[in-house]
Each structure stands twice: as C-alpha cells, then as structure tokens.
Design a protein around this motif. Sequence first.
Motif, mmCIF file in Angstrom:
data_model
loop_
_atom_site.group_PDB
_atom_site.id
_atom_site.type_symbol
_atom_site.label_atom_id
_atom_site.label_comp_id
_atom_site.label_asym_id
_atom_site.label_seq_id
_atom_site.Cartn_x
_atom_site.Cartn_y
_atom_site.Cartn_z
ATOM 1 N N UNK A 83 0.816 -1.204 0.000
ATOM 2 C CA UNK A 83 0.000 0.000 0.000
ATOM 3 C C UNK A 83 0.859 1.268 0.000
ATOM 4 N N UNK A 84 2.035 1.212 0.611
ATOM 5 C CA UNK A 84 2.899 2.398 0.715
ATOM 6 C C UNK A 84 3.311 2.920 -0.670
ATOM 7 N N UNK A 85 3.947 2.091 -1.538
ATOM 8 C CA UNK A 85 4.314 2.618 -2.870
ATOM 9 C C UNK A 85 3.104 2.940 -3.733
ATOM 10 N N UNK A 86 1.992 2.200 -3.579
ATOM 11 C CA UNK A 86 0.803 2.481 -4.384
ATOM 12 C C UNK A 86 0.193 3.832 -4.013
ATOM 13 N N UNK A 87 0.129 4.128 -2.712
ATOM 14 C CA UNK A 87 -0.385 5.427 -2.283
ATOM 15 C C UNK A 87 0.539 6.553 -2.741
ATOM 16 N N UNK A 88 1.856 6.317 -2.661
ATOM 17 C CA UNK A 88 2.802 7.321 -3.142
ATOM 18 C C UNK A 88 2.607 7.552 -4.641
ATOM 19 N N UNK A 95 11.301 3.406 -6.772
ATOM 20 C CA UNK A 95 12.362 3.585 -5.769
ATOM 21 C C UNK A 95 11.791 3.463 -4.361
ATOM 22 N N UNK A 96 10.599 4.061 -4.143
ATOM 23 C CA UNK A 96 9.944 3.950 -2.835
ATOM 24 C C UNK A 96 9.663 2.485 -2.510
ATOM 25 N N UNK A 97 9.165 1.735 -3.517
ATOM 26 C CA UNK A 97 8.906 0.304 -3.304
ATOM 27 C C UNK A 97 10.209 -0.434 -2.960
ATOM 28 N N UNK A 98 11.303 -0.028 -3.596
ATOM 29 C CA UNK A 98 12.598 -0.648 -3.314
ATOM 30 C C UNK A 98 13.043 -0.356 -1.888
ATOM 31 N N UNK A 99 12.825 0.875 -1.430
ATOM 32 C CA UNK A 99 13.177 1.226 -0.051
ATOM 33 C C UNK A 99 12.363 0.408 0.949
ATOM 34 N N UNK A 100 11.063 0.275 0.668
ATOM 35 C CA UNK A 100 10.209 -0.530 1.551
ATOM 36 C C UNK A 100 10.724 -1.971 1.600
#
Length: 489
Positions: A20-25, A50-55
């Motif tokens: 949900x984190x990268x999708x919301x971003x 990149x956000x998904x990679x960080x997560x």
Amino acid sequence: MKKEETTTKVIKETKFVHALIPLLFLIISLGYTLKYTEASPHIPIIISGIVASWVAMFGLNYKWETILEGILETIKSSMEAAIILLIIGMVVGSWIISGVVPTMIFYGLKIMNPSIFLPATVLLSFVAAVATGNSWSAAATIGIALMGIGAGLGIPAPITVGAIISGAYMGDKISPLSDTTNLAPAMAGSKLFDHIKSMLYTTIPSFIISMIIFTVMGLKYSQVEVDASSLNSILETLVSNFNITPLLFIVPAMTIGLVIKKAPSIPSLLFGSLIGGVAAVVFQGTPVKDFITVLQSGFVSNTGNEVVDGLLTRGGMNSMMGTVALIICALFLGGVMERTGMLNAVARKILSIANSTGSLIFSTLLTAFAVNVLAAEQYLSIVITGRIFKDVYREKNLAPVMLSRALEDCGTMTSPLIPWNTCGAYMIATLGIAPWVYVPYCFMNLISPVISAIYGFTGISIKYLDKEETKKEKTSLKYMFATLLNVGK
C-alpha cells in the motif's frame, strides 16, 4: 511469502500494508504531477519504484541485488511488446507515406450522409483509429472535423463526442498497431492475435448495440442538411497530395492475410512496413531515402490543411520511444513489487472475495477501473492489474487471453471516461467538451465492461488452460447468441 535467510538478516513476510505504501505514493505523486505540472507520468512512476525498493530493503530486508534481478526479469518478459511498438511506429509512417492511411480516410469520409451522421461518426472514428492504431489521433483529426459538422447539423456536442470516442476506442482496441492492444497481451502472457480474436466476443456485441443506439438517436437530426465545406476540404487536400486508389488496400490486405495465416507478429508487421515502402515508390513516387527517413522519424505532412496535417504527421520508430520508456518505468515498479511479494499481497487481498471465475473477472475489471481512477493512467491500469492477476488466472486454470481481454474491456475502455485520467483530459481538451457531460453517450466504452462481466458469470466465451476444459469452452457465436436468446426462458 516464505522466509529466506541471508547472511545477516531474515526476509520478513510481505503484507498488504507494505504494498500500500508505494501504491499510495504513486497515486499522490501522479495526481500532483498531472494536475499541477502537466508533465508526463514517467518520473512519478520511476520514483514510486524507488519507494517500493526502499520498503523492500529497509522494511522487508531484501537485498538490492535480488530486487534488481526481479526488475530485469520483468522488463525482459515484455521486450517483445517493446519491439512490436517500435515496429508499429515504422508501419504507421510507412502506411502514411505510401498513401494507405490517406486512402482509408478518404473512402471512410465518402460514406458521410446527414441521415446517418452519428453511426457514420462512429464508423469514421473507427476507421481512423484502426488505420493509425491510435484513438487520440482519430479524435484530434477526424474527431475535430466531425465536431464542426455535428454542430452544423444541430446535434448536441456531448452526443457527437460520445460517438467519436466509441468509434475511436473500438478501432484502437482491435488494431494490431495499437500500443494498448500490444501491451495487454504482453502483461497477461497471451499472443497478440489470440488476444484480438478473444476481444471480438465482447467488442462486436458492444459495437452493434452502440450502433443501434446511435442510429435511433440520430433519426431526429436526419432532416437537417449538412454543411460539407470542411469535409470537402479534407477530401480535396487528400486527393491533391496523394495518389488515392483502391489498389492501396492491397497493403493492409496482405498484412491481414499473414495474420489470418497465424504468422508471428514481428515478421508480419515488418512485412507490412516494407510492403508499404514498395507502395510508396510505385504509387506516390517516393524516393527510397525519404521512405527510410520516415521509418525512423515519422511522416511530416505540409499540406496547409490543419486537420489533414494533424492526422498525417505521425509514425516512425522515434514516435514510440516515449511509450516504450513509460512501459519500462511501469515495469520497474512492477518488477520490484512482484519480486518482493507486494503484488501477491494485493492479489491475496482481492482473492479473499473472488472465488469463482465470474468474481475473478469482475474483480479484474474493478481493479483496472480503480487504477484508472486513482493512478489516472491507462498504461498503469493495464500493467499493474496485469501483474497482479497474471499468476492468479493460471492458478484458476484460465487462459491468458481471458486476462488480456479483461484488461482491455475495462482498463482501455474506461480511461477516456475519467476527466483526470490522461485519456479523459486529452479528449476533453481536444474536442472542447465539458467534463462528465459526454460520458453517458460513450456507449461502446460503457457497454464493453458490462458484457465482459456477464460473460464471466455465465461462462460465455471463457477459455481454460486445461485441455478437457477447453473442449467445453463456450466460445462459438452460435452458442453465445443461443444463450442470450434463452435468457429468461
């Protein structure tokens, strides 16, 4: 996801909240970019990757090497579609300089008659979209001309827009030159022409129903005489700049012949572009060097007629680079989410309520629509939904064409209905129409997802992977119409 030990850390189980984190971003960044900067969606998508990679690295303990491997595998799986898109750019340029596209448009315009303006508008938009493989180009050229003619007839603009979009998206959806028509089977793991064949079961009934509705609606406008000046201007411009002859239909006929013979997509399309070069030399007297330039950079029309120039200035390999780049950006995000189990987490959430074939297809349609609404981009609707459901369809023994068809039936078809979606915003700006008012008249786009859902729940035209199930599949038109006739008996 099964836990795997590394030298220092243990990979954690991927949950829905992680996805949900990268999708919301993605939703927020895309919304901001499209609304306030009017930039393309490439950068928000790649940053979301990149956000998904960080997560994945800091929240789930994945190594970058593992994530990169997933990215490259995902991109590799869709390279055939990227190659096809580049070749499609060559075909479009080839068919314009050879006079094939101008000839198709010319004879399409000749059928215009005031008494059948609305169904003719659907057909003309359909012809333009099939010829160019692009609903946007159909709307921006033939569509603009039809808006003027419709105003002269006294037909409300929202109805004319609905007819234009219905025809343009029908043509875009079944044209082998369309980027979305190539992208959907690439995401689902099906073959291009198998995908197009499968779509006929939903597109033909939707198209017939739409044509009937537009014909009935147009009857009350049939007594008004049309001002054909803009139409004649287009026809005269085409004739004065190209050698218009029915013989040019041989080029698409030969290409379609290869399709019927089930020749591979890439050789068939390459042949179509090269045979277009022969036609350009023979019928238009085009120098070979000019033809080669068009294959690379596209055709530039300088007729002096804005509508014609807008329609014919396109094509070439370079014209597809932005689309290919956008696909790669989306696959970057998809590769991260797939390798780290985020897509599986989303799929598990959806599958908790989708147990039957009908509910699975319905969930696919809803997901594609939701991505269109939230992410505002039809490519993302196809890519993200395709990555989520690809393995699920195989687990449920459904053939990949069932997924690719559902992706188009809703992902492609509903995109112009949403004002903040890139497709909806484009149609509103190009055709000069207010948001929402045209939506009730986009019958093709509204009916197609409904028929797709009905097929899922009734079993009509559903194809399975298992041979025994395939023997039982209900794909024949005879069965389909027999089923429809017996509903309620």
